[in-house]
Enzyme design. Structure first.
Site, PDB file in Angstrom:
ATOM      1  N   LYS A  80       0.852  -1.192   0.000  1.00  9.58           N
ATOM      2  CA  LYS A  80       0.000   0.000   0.000  1.00  9.58           C
ATOM      3  C   LYS A  80       0.888   1.242   0.000  1.00  9.58           C
ATOM      4  O   LYS A  80       1.905   1.281   0.693  1.00  9.58           O
ATOM      5  CB  LYS A  80      -0.913  -0.020   1.235  1.00  9.58           C
ATOM      6  CG  LYS A  80      -2.001   1.058   1.246  1.00  9.58           C
ATOM      7  CD  LYS A  80      -2.867   0.895   2.508  1.00  9.58           C
ATOM      8  CE  LYS A  80      -3.963   1.946   2.588  1.00  9.58           C
ATOM      9  NZ  LYS A  80      -4.751   1.817   3.823  1.00  9.58           N
ATOM     10  N   SER A 155      -9.703   2.393   2.795  1.00  4.62           N
ATOM     11  CA  SER A 155      -8.781   3.083   1.919  1.00  4.62           C
ATOM     12  C   SER A 155      -7.874   2.157   1.118  1.00  4.62           C
ATOM     13  O   SER A 155      -7.332   2.564   0.095  1.00  4.62           O
ATOM     14  CB  SER A 155      -7.900   4.030   2.737  1.00  4.62           C
ATOM     15  OG  SER A 155      -7.062   3.281   3.613  1.00  4.62           O
ATOM     16  N   SER A 179      -9.783  -0.132   6.932  1.00  6.00           N
ATOM     17  CA  SER A 179      -9.175   0.006   5.599  1.00  6.00           C
ATOM     18  C   SER A 179      -8.519  -1.256   5.061  1.00  6.00           C
ATOM     19  O   SER A 179      -8.169  -1.306   3.874  1.00  6.00           O
ATOM     20  CB  SER A 179      -8.146   1.140   5.593  1.00  6.00           C
ATOM     21  OG  SER A 179      -8.810   2.381   5.682  1.00  6.00           O
TER      22      SER A 179
END
Lengths: 495, 501
Positions: A80, A155, A179
């Site tokens: 990420k 996210s 997330s």
């Protein structure tokens, strides 16, 4: 033989051990897959082809010497974009970090490197991890591989979509309010939020320090357990990391057993507001667990109804401070007409560099912390946080684990909630309590909702430091579900 | 601008209340929250890392040595040590702060509620002990250092550009805040000075900081307010960055005079921060507190609470070194000197020097005589502190020894001090190089003596008549002939022998 990119990490490890595949072949297969599908999915913000292949070659060379290798050596992973990686663009989904090349590695990156895991690239995310759809990324949304008109969650939508689109066998996510888990739920993948402090936060660009937690994302429970073990452990660079040995999560999967286990259904995390198909698949999974020998009980956590409100005060408060450093003085974007004072440059940079959602939360947090309002907002929210923790303590005094749907709905259409922040926030209603309390939770697929054919996630919650229980329960349930389906759910994905 | 009044005049109508906030850089090897070195004077931005640069993703880790130093300071200042406390973030935007917040302590300081007894010199040469209450001692990190180039103000506004050096960012600071100091009247400026000096001495004794004020490792903010006696306290001003003992005294004095003038004219004091000007000893307004920022303090979520083990605190308490006040009391008793003499030593900043001179073998009386006499005069003439004269306690001990042996007399000794202070070498080297040894060789002395006797028949006649004091003239002549290097006592003996023959 199964197509390389469709293999689980467990299978890839086996193929390399047998000498059937090299890490370079595996890594190239994934890079090719990215080339062919990421134009549509947009899971990646940056692909580090050379870096990944270099690590793959290193893993292969190490294997050829007959050396003892880490379990996941040679298995590629997606990262990420919230994690600092030396010399590789790290944007956190924001314009304000455009062009920043970190001069250091996050501890998670160091661990991936020492495990000889090729890092394929940086995955898309909502700007500064603020969002539940990845639509707030400054670099465009990621699409859900199950239905590219739908959101992949957020996210960490990039990491989840990369797994569901077979662009990576494993991925790293971070979970501040869901997330990791919510994207896993809406993409039919597995995501784990470890106990707070279980994985180092050093190098994780902070959203809300007391809530942020990095964790593993995978297509199977066992793969998640392997990745979790690779990245967990005490880090002297992170004062909040747990100084204790890392449990054997893979053994927990292997030896999983729910017989005699008390599993609590949280009353407040189901019912009104939950999509019918979500509720249906959840209930079927509960029945399956009961059939496997678990004792199912209902538990009430009354303060969970206040969790969302408390979360949206604590998170913006910490974020307003954590994001202050993005002022154009030292790195990333600087907006200036060359003839202004320092305050004007800071203000213009932040005005241009941050998106609406980030600004919204900075303003909320600045207000909540300001003199005269602190007690009413931040102070009160911390009290609610304590009450949420007590609800968990009481529930875990009675139950080994708690379960709920991971989120109220399946993947919603792109654009549906982008202008309605409150509706977007409500999607995290079931995942937020765990972040406030700091304990561990996992999301796993339990089927497709009949009404839209999209994946439904089930959340398992365990007490602090009892992450292994997540894997015990999830491993058993995954096995039973696959027996029922005849194959892993992920094979249904269209893309 | 209101007319200034004198301090004495001001004090007939107003009672000052002062408060001092002192920041001290701790002398730890590494910074507060990372492993970077703390040495002064490195090339800009060479002593930095992701943590003290506040790079995205980096996290602080508390330096245990800094906690230990702060606890020891708290103990030396008679404070309570918190069993549990937290760091807090102080949020404000400024380019010398890499994170745009400072990790500090807010409502949970590590040390609270102590005091320091300060010996304040009085004009009559005596002293008075004033107890200064300590509100709190807390930890925080220093900021980077800005250099503003161009523009007239030397401040960030109006500069052409500014450079920032983050070597200093993250160096551990302790902030020591006094309780309001009341009832000291005209002594207030001297109390402020003596308090900062006493703090400095304590920190040196503890070895927690080298306290180099000229390098900015001790910085003082002075709060002053005035009110008519018996009235509630007035509005205070905070004069920032007063960085020498003398400046502390001057800044407080100036604010008393200025505020008295404003109040006399019926004006009111604006609550504000003020800048002190070393050149003329005045203060001018800085940022007004009315436009002051809201720092939005909240507990630092990246750090665990600090919970020092009580057993560790006890160990630190029992291993504190002897503090300056106790040492002075002990030395006064050892040396058997009066309060007045001890005060003189303290006021001259000579206690440690005399102690070291005694340790180097000198008699305390001789050590005090030289430091308080010849050397104090020399320091005053040159406008330097005693310790900066270039004469060490070992030098003084050696010169005292040479006097005791009769190798030097006081007059020659002064010349030796002069040579040592001028960097001509050790006392023995100066004696040899300048040829300053006393002449006590009888042959040489007798020759000079015979000349003097021949030239001073009157004096000789008087001595023979029993007027022994007339010997002075002849001894003086011998001293003159030997350029002061004759041993006067021996000359007298030889003279009396000669005349008695």
């Amino acid at each position: 033989m199964t197509e390389i990119v469709r293999m689980s990490a467990t299978q890839l490890v086996e193929e390399m051990a047998q000498g059937n595949l090299s890490s370079v072949e595996i890594t190239e297969a994934h890079l090719d897959r990215i080339d062919s599908v990421d134009g549509e999915i947009h899971a990646y913000l940056h692909v580090d082809r050379d870096g990944a292949l270099a690590t793959a070659a290193e893993a292969d060379a190490a294997r050829n010497t007959g050396a003892d290798l880490p379990p996941l050596a040679g298995v590629p992973v997606a990262l990420k974009d919230v994690m600092a990686m030396r010399g590789v663009p790290t944007t956190v989904g924001s314009r304000i970090l455009d062009g920043w090349l970190p001069p250091y590695d996050a501890t998670v990156v160091t661990q991936l490197r020492s495990n000889l895991m090729p890092i394929l690239g940086k995955t898309n995310m909502d700007e500064f991890a603020m969002g539940s759809s990845t639509e707030y990324s400054a670099y465009g949304p990621t699409r859900n591989p199950w239905d590219t008109t739908r959101i992949p969650g957020g996210s960490g939508g990039g990491s989840a979509a990369a797994l569901a689109a077979f662009e990576a066998p494993l991925a790293i996510g971070t979970d501040t309010g869901g997330s990791i888990r919510q994207p896993a739920a809406v993409t039919g993948t597995v995501g784990v939020k470890p106990t707070y402090g279980g994985v180092s936060r050093y190098g994780l660009v902070a959203l809300a320090s007391s809530l942020d937690q990095a964790g593993p994302c995978a297509r199977t429970v066992r793969d998640a357990a392997m990745l979790h073990r690779a990245i967990a452990g005490y880090d002297p660079m992170d004062s909040t990391s747990i100084d204790a040995p890392v449990p054997d999560f893979v053994a927990a999967v292997r030896e999983g057993d729910v017989r005699g286990m008390r599993i609590g259904l949280v009353t407040e995390l189901s019912g009104d507001g939950y999509q019918a198909g979500v509720q249906q698949r959840f209930t079927e999974a509960v029945e399956l667990l009961a059939g496997l020998g678990a004792e199912i009980v209902e538990v009430s956590c009354p303060n969970f109804t206040h969790a969302l409100g408390a979360y949206y005060l604590i998170l913006p408060s910490e974020a307003s401070s954590n994001l202050a450093k993005f002022d154009g003085m030292r790195y990333g974007l600087r907006v200036s007409d060359g003839d202004e004072g320092v305050e004007q440059v800071m203000a213009r940079t932040r005005a241009a560099g941050f998106g609406d959602e980030v600004k919204r939360r900075i303003m909320l947090g600045t207000y909540a912390l300001s003199s005269g309002y602190y007690d009413a907002y931040y102070g009160q929210a911390q009290k609610v946080r304590t009450l949420v923790q007590r609800d968990f303590d009481a529930a875990f005094a009675d139950c080994h684990v708690l379960i709920s749907p991971t989120c109220p709905t399946t993947a919603f259409p792109l654009g549906e909630k982008v202008d309605d922040p409150l509706a977007m926030y409500l999607n995290d209603i079931a995942t937020i309590p765990v972040n406030l309390a700091g304990n561990a939770a996992l999301s796993m697929p339990v089927g497709l909702a009949p009404e839209d054919g999209l994946p439904v996630g089930l959340q398992i919650m365990a007490p602090h430091h009892q992450d292994a229980r997540l894997y015990s329960v999830a491993g058993v349930l995954e096995g039973a579900l696959e027996d029922r389906w005849g194959r892993p759910l992920i094979e249904e994905v269209g893309a | 601008m209101t007319a200034m009044v004198t301090v004495d005049d001001a004090l007939t109508r107003y009672e000052p209340v002062i408060g001092l906030e002192v920041h001290v850089e701790l002398g730890t090897v590494s910074k507060m929250f990372c492993g970077c070195p703390t040495t002064f004077g490195g090339e800009p931005n060479t002593q930095v890392c992701p943590v003290c640069l506040g790079l995205p993703g980096s996290l602080p880790v508390v330096n245990r040595a800094a906690i230990e130093s702060t606890i020891r300071m708290g103990l030396a200042l008679n404070c309570d040590i918190a069993e549990w406390c937290r760091f807090a973030r102080k949020n404000y935007f400024y380019p010398d702060m890499p994170k745009d917040y400072q990790i500090s302590q807010y409502d949970e300081p590590l040390c609270t509620d102590g005091y320091l007894d300060v010996t304040v010199p009085l004009a009559d040469g005596g002293s008075e002990v004033v107890r200064v209450g300590i509100e709190r001692v807390h930890m925080e990190e220093d900021t980077g250092k800005l250099t503003h180039t161009g523009g007239a103000t030397g401040r960030i506004h109006g500069a052409d550009y500014s450079l920032v050096d983050y070597n200093r960012a993250g160096i551990p600071l302790v902030e020591i805040v006094t309780k309001p100091v009341t009832g000291t009247g005209g002594l207030a400026p001297a109390v402020a000075r003596a308090y900062v000096a006493a703090l400095r001495d304590i920190m040196r004794s503890l070895g927690v900081s080298d306290v180099r004020m000229e390098e900015g490792s001790l910085r003082c903010d002075a709060n002053v307010s005035l009110a008519p006696p018996g009235q509630p306290w007035g509005t205070r001003t905070e004069t920032k960055n007063v960085n020498s003992l003398r400046s502390v005294e001057r800044a407080v004095t100036f604010e008393i005079r200025r505020q008295a003038g404003v109040l006399d004219a019926g004006g009111h004091i604006v609550q504000e921060t003020r800048h002190f000007h070393e050149d003329d000893g005045t203060t001018t307004p800085g940022r007004s507190k009315e436009e002051a920022e809201d720092y939005r303090y909240f507990p630092e979520p990246d750090l665990l609470p600090v919970a020092p083990d009580p057993a560790w605190v006890d160990e630190l308490r029992t291993t504190l070194p002897e503090l300056p006040a106790a040492r002075r009391a002990r030395l006064q008793e050892q040396w058997g000197i009066s309060d007045f003499d001890m005060d003189s030593l303290i006021n001259a900043g000579a206690v440690e020097l005399v102690e070291a001179t005694v340790a180097a073998g000198a008699d305390q009386g001789a050590a005090r005589k030289w430091w308080m006499g010849e050397l104090s005069r020399a320091a005053k003439d040159r406008g330097v502190e005693l310790a900066e004269l270039g004469v060490t306690p070992a030098d003084v001990a050696r010169i005292a020894d040479l006097v005791g042996q009769g190798t030097l007399n006081d007059k020659l000794a002064r010349l030796v001090f002069e040579g040592v202070a001028a960097g001509e070498g050790s006392p023995d080297e100066v004696v040899a190089a300048r040829g300053l040894e006393l002449v006590s060789d009888d042959t040489a002395l007798l020759a000079a003596l015979d000349d003097a006797i021949a030239a001073n028949e009157d004096a000789v006649a008087k001595i023979r008549d029993g007027k022994v004091q007339a010997a002075g003239a002849i001894i003086g002549a011998v001293m003159k002939a030997t350029r002061g290097q004759a041993d006067a006592a021996r000359v007298r003996e030889l003279l009396l022998e000669r005349l008695g023959e």
